[in-house]
Write an enzyme that holds these catalytic residues in place. Structure first.
Site, short mmCIF file in Angstrom:
data_model
loop_
_atom_site.label_atom_id
_atom_site.label_comp_id
_atom_site.label_asym_id
_atom_site.label_seq_id
_atom_site.Cartn_x
_atom_site.Cartn_y
_atom_site.Cartn_z
N THR A 1 -8.37 6.07 -1.83
CA THR A 1 -9.97 6.18 -2.12
C THR A 1 -11.32 6.81 -1.51
OG1 THR A 1 -10.11 5.15 0.58
CG2 THR A 1 -9.74 3.15 -1.22
N LYS B 1 -14.73 8.14 -3.61
CA LYS B 1 -15.96 8.05 -2.99
C LYS B 1 -16.50 9.38 -2.72
CE LYS B 1 -13.73 5.05 1.00
NZ LYS B 1 -12.85 5.21 1.66
N HIS C 1 1.07 -1.49 -0.13
CA HIS C 1 0.64 -0.42 0.28
C HIS C 1 0.27 1.33 -0.18
CE1 HIS C 1 -3.69 -1.87 1.23
NE2 HIS C 1 -3.31 -2.99 1.42
N LYS D 1 0.66 14.75 1.10
CA LYS D 1 -0.52 14.93 0.47
C LYS D 1 -0.34 16.15 0.77
CE LYS D 1 -2.74 10.70 2.66
NZ LYS D 1 -3.06 9.66 1.56
N LYS E 1 -9.04 13.65 4.73
CA LYS E 1 -7.65 12.61 4.71
C LYS E 1 -6.87 12.57 6.08
CE LYS E 1 -6.61 14.11 0.66
NZ LYS E 1 -6.50 13.33 -0.60
N ARG E 2 -5.61 11.90 6.56
CA ARG E 2 -4.42 11.17 7.69
C ARG E 2 -4.05 12.74 6.76
NH1 ARG E 2 -4.14 7.62 11.51
NH2 ARG E 2 -2.02 9.01 11.76
C1 26Q Z 1 3.32 1.19 10.63
C2 26Q Z 1 4.29 0.74 11.77
C3 26Q Z 1 3.76 1.66 13.29
C4 26Q Z 1 3.12 1.37 13.48
C5 26Q Z 1 1.74 2.29 12.35
C6 26Q Z 1 2.22 1.51 10.99
C7 26Q Z 1 0.94 1.83 10.06
C8 26Q Z 1 0.23 1.90 10.04
C9 26Q Z 1 -1.04 2.62 8.78
C10 26Q Z 1 1.35 2.68 8.24
C11 26Q Z 1 0.81 2.20 7.19
C12 26Q Z 1 -0.79 2.02 7.86
C13 26Q Z 1 -1.65 2.39 6.42
C14 26Q Z 1 -2.11 2.58 5.61
C15 26Q Z 1 -2.56 3.30 4.46
O1 26Q Z 1 -3.54 3.49 5.34
N1 26Q Z 1 -2.04 3.73 3.07
C16 26Q Z 1 -3.06 3.45 2.30
O2 26Q Z 1 -3.97 2.80 1.76
C17 26Q Z 1 -5.15 2.94 0.67
C18 26Q Z 1 -5.45 1.78 0.62
O3 26Q Z 1 -4.57 1.10 -0.31
C19 26Q Z 1 -4.63 3.62 -0.22
O4 26Q Z 1 -5.48 4.26 -0.56
C20 26Q Z 1 -3.69 5.17 0.36
O5 26Q Z 1 -2.81 5.26 -1.11
C21 26Q Z 1 -2.68 4.56 1.56
O6 26Q Z 1 -1.51 5.54 1.84
#
Ligand code: 26Q
Length: 800
Positions: free
Chosen positions: A643, A647, A355, A543, A537-538
């Protein structure tokens, strides 16, 4: 057999509800509190799905099918009440229960067991799997505390714990009989068996206790489940010796330590890696889930030769990748299979979805830490690597550089395990989440692997569920669509939205379309006449919320200078990771700018800036239907897919965006003439980043950009305090890693085109209708269909 086939007449529904009120809450409809009614209603609706769930389980047992298991550290399920009312067709019945139904429904709490896109994608895929009758189970962690609640104090983000199940969770079923034991630490002993078989004696064990929530399909009898594990101390963890000595707090130390594993969701934070508790969480999820998967396999099968035919496990990013060495360990050490056979089964079982493209976001774990916590798994990873490196040396003799780059172990500056490499080696399929992303993965981030195994690499563009993000979030627009298309079948066959295209030229239809947007803006509490411009978004530098903010300041300064514009409401919403300083500074600056802009009577008729706190699925469902303009402005080549972009398009917002992630595919489908494109493309961005990029030059040459930055620097948004945002500005003018200043002029000029387009409401509505009409591709049903065909090779099982 249905033990309780619940009736569907209004009388039967009411009888059930009253019975639940009476026997579960000990009250009657007249004297029940809102919470009493909520709890009774939730159980009444839930029970309607229980019969379908029982039928699904029976049909699946009977069919002994190939199962899809989705392993994800995160699920952002959203509120359950509305969804389950819709899926059981009891919305109207529930509404008539009491006059204060809307207030009662507000008591439904969203389980925020994820950070953002990755967690919400997991929830959308589960919805579509059930809707498509695919036998599937989602596995995850039942965090006591979900993603933190966001508040603002003097404009700065302050985090509060999200104790989401404080009042209980009526949607959850506990299954204590399916508890699993998970080991940590300890010692590995040799055995008399084959060379690679060992015996691991963990020094610490923890129980995983599952509960599940129902995942109903829409328009089908299938009800799948999402199974969430919670850590519990093993019996006997309570230290009686210490208790007897009067050391009461110390006596429970072990219990607390064990149960901490599922205590809290880690916020996505690239600076906070290498925390042992996070690694424990990952192994806890993997170990419990694999044992459950094997238990379920053995209910109907006895031959390991068919395991990979009956089981496909999808790894949602690298977070559950320890499942690869764990499956090998179970097969080799516990079921005494040969290494080669275990390796073959493992490889055929797993698929891996990536991702990200950001190299700094690729997970690695220190060898020393992993070796202490999971000594046997480290040995297995070394053994996989040994075989893999031998294969590479044969294939690329003398190419030591390539071998070093591809190794599962990074040597410098500290020895670490590269989880993405482990995933690619141990899975039979690897996929990115949008066309551009999958191409760049194969050309850059994972290039050596794509050269070695080109057939392993796939694209599956993300999708979203139209049930939640159109039907539930935007009932008015859904009704109009159903009326225009003559049936509701578009909800499970979203390409039917194409049938709206002719209505784009119908002035009466466009007028109704506009009225619905206005209605949704009123529901949100914003000016129905203003162009509603949303960036939700985050918060992350890539971004580029900062680019949007520079535009806001430019609009403000133009209005102050007497150059007006069509009224606009800019809506920012989203959370920043607690340790991500730059992202939190942007939040503080947005709130500071909003304070000044909204207090200026000269500007008020033309510009409002809002930042509702605590963005989550529930808030998204309120904002998205009200949006006219969708901001998808990441630096090209950085957003894997997105995503939220889908939406918003589905709900008739026009996009202003870069050629990044799924934006490209959205633009291809809605038509370039119905999309506001700006900025550098991925190739141009990469070139500029690798050359001698000088952000200060853009600042010096562009008077409006200069003016916006100077306003921040001279304290216009900080009561004259010139130092208030100095750090942020220094980063922007010094490094500007995400080329914000380079894209500013193109962005602002394109926003001027947006204003021009808005001045012709009929033309705007025409484009809006076409955006919705052409967004059918972005249904998660299509995404799941592609996973089934290309990666999982599964077939549906219909439930009578
Ligand atoms: C990693 C290490 C320690 C703690 C947390 C994490 C962590 C947690 C969540 C790292 C990444 C995430 C989430 C990533 C994420 O949401 N990526 C997004 O995924 C979507 C679905 O595929 C895409 O549409 C987005 O582009 C992408 O940023």
């Amino acid at each position: 057999m249905d033990l309780r086939a619940l009736g569907h007449s209004p009388e039967e529904f009411e009888r059930e509800l009253l019975s639940n009120l009476y026997y579960q809450r000990g009250t009657t409809i007249e004297s029940a509190s809102r919470r009493d009614v909520y709890e009774a209603l939730a159980v009444t609706v839930r029970d309607r799905l229980a019969a379908r769930r029982a039928r699904t389980a029976a049909a699946h047992y009977q069919a002994n099918p190939r199962w899809v298991y989705y392993l994800s550290a995160e699920y952002m399920l959203g509120r359950q009440l509305w969804q389950n009312l819709l899926y059981t067709g009891t919305e109207d019945l529930a509404r008539s229960v009491r006059a204060d139904f809307d207030e009662i429904a507000e008591l439904d709490v969203e389980p925020g067991l994820g950070n953002g896109g990755l967690g919400r994608l997991a929830a959308c895929l589960l919805d579509s799997l059930a809707t498509l009758d695919v036998p599937a189970v989602g596995y995850g962690i039942r965090y006591d505390l979900g993603i933190f609640r966001q508040t603002f104090v003097d404009g700065a983000q302050v985090e509060l714990p999200d104790d989401w199940a404080f009042e209980g969770n009526p949607w959850e079923f506990r299954a204590p009989d399916d508890r699993e034991v998970v080991g940590f630490y300890g010692t590995v002993f040799p055995t008399d068996g084959p060379t690679r078989r060992r015996r691991w004696e963990p020094a610490e064990t923890v129980l995983g206790e599952p509960s599940h929530m129902l995942v109903p399909g829409y328009g089908t009898a299938t009800v799948n489940i999402v199974r969430l594990w919670r850590a519990r101390a093993a019996r006997g963890s309570f230290d009686l010796t210490r208790f007897a000595r009067g050391e009461y707090a110390d006596a429970v130390q072990e219990v607390v330590r064990s149960e901490n594993i599922s205590k809290v969701l880690y916020p996505d934070d690239s600076t906070e890696s290498g925390r042992e508790l996070r690694l424990k969480q990952q192994y806890f999820l993997v170990s419990c889930s694999l044992r459950d998967i094997i238990r379920r396999f053995r209910l109907r099968n006895s031959d390991w030769g068919v395991f990979a035919d009956k089981t496909t496990i999808q790894l949602n990013d690298t977070h559950p990748v320890l499942a690869i060495p764990e499956l090998i360990r179970i097969l080799v050490d516990e079921y005494e299979l040969d290494w080669d056979r275990a390796w073959d089964i493992t490889r055929r079982t797993f698929g891996y979805t990536c991702h990200t493209l950001l190299p700094e976001a690729l997970e690695t774990w220190p060898v020393a830490m992993l070796g202490r916590l999971l000594p046997r798994h480290l040995e297995i990873i070394y053994a996989i690597n040994e075989d893999f490196l031998r294969e590479l040396e044969q294939r690329y003799p003398g190419d030591a550089d390539r071998v070093r780059h591809m190794s599962l172990i990074q040597e410098e500056p500290e020895r670490r395990i590269r989880m993405a490499h482990l995933a690619v080696v141990g899975a039979h399929a690897v996929n990115g989440v949008a066309e551009l992303h999958s191409r760049l993965l194969a050309e850059t981030t994972l290039r050596d692997f794509a050269e070695l195994w080109p057939a392993k690499f796939h694209n599956v563009t993300n999708g979203i569920t139209p049930r939640r993000f159109l039907r539930i979030a935007n009932p008015s627009l859904s009704d109009l669509i159903t009326e225009a298309l003559g049936s509701e079948s578009w909800l499970t066959d979203l390409e039917q939205l194409k049938g709206l295209e002719p209505f784009a030229d119908d002035p009466g239809f466009r007028e109704r379309w506009r009225q619905i947007k206005r209605h949704n803006k009123t529901r949100l509490g914003t000016d129905p006449d203003a162009l509603t411009d949303v960036i939700i978004k985050r918060f992350h530098e890539y971004k580029r919320q900062m680019l949007k903010l520079l535009h806001v300041i430019t609009m403000y300064q133009r209005i102050r200078d007497g150059v007006t514009q069509p009224p606009r409401t800019v809506v920012f919403s989203g959370k920043a990771a607690p340790g991500y300083w730059a992202a939190k500074e942007v939040i503080r600056l947005i709130n500071a700018v909003a304070g000044v802009v909204n207090a200026d009577p000269l500007v008020a008729p033309y510009l409002t800036v809002l930042f509702p706190p605590d963005y989550n699925v529930t808030l998204a469902e309120l904002i998205i239907p009200a949006a006219d303009l969708s901001e998808q402005i990441s630096l090209a080549g950085k957003e894997a897919s997105g995503t939220g972009n889908m939406k918003l398009t589905l709900n008739g917002a026009l996009t202003i965006g870069t050629l990044d992630g799924a934006n490209i595919e959205i633009r291809d489908r809605v038509g370039a003439e119905n999309f506001f494109l700006f900025g550098l493309d991925a190739a141009q961005a990469a070139e500029l980043q690798h050359g001698n990029y000088q952000p200060r030059g853009y600042y010096e040459r562009d008077a409006e950009l200069h003016g916006a930055i100077d306003a921040i620097a001279t304290g216009a948004f900080s009561r004259g305090d010139t130092g208030a945002f100095a750090g942020l500005l220094a980063t922007l003018l010094g490094r500007d890693d995400y080329l914000t200043l380079a894209d500013y002029r193109s962005y602002v000029d394109t926003q001027d085109l947006v204003n021009k387009a808005w001045l012709d409401p009929d033309e705007w509505s025409r484009m809006s209708v076409l955006n919705t009409a052409r967004s059918g591709f972005f249904s998660a049903d299509r995404t799941v269909t592609e996973y089934c065909q290309r990666i999982w090779h599964t077939d549906p099982v219909s439930v009578p």
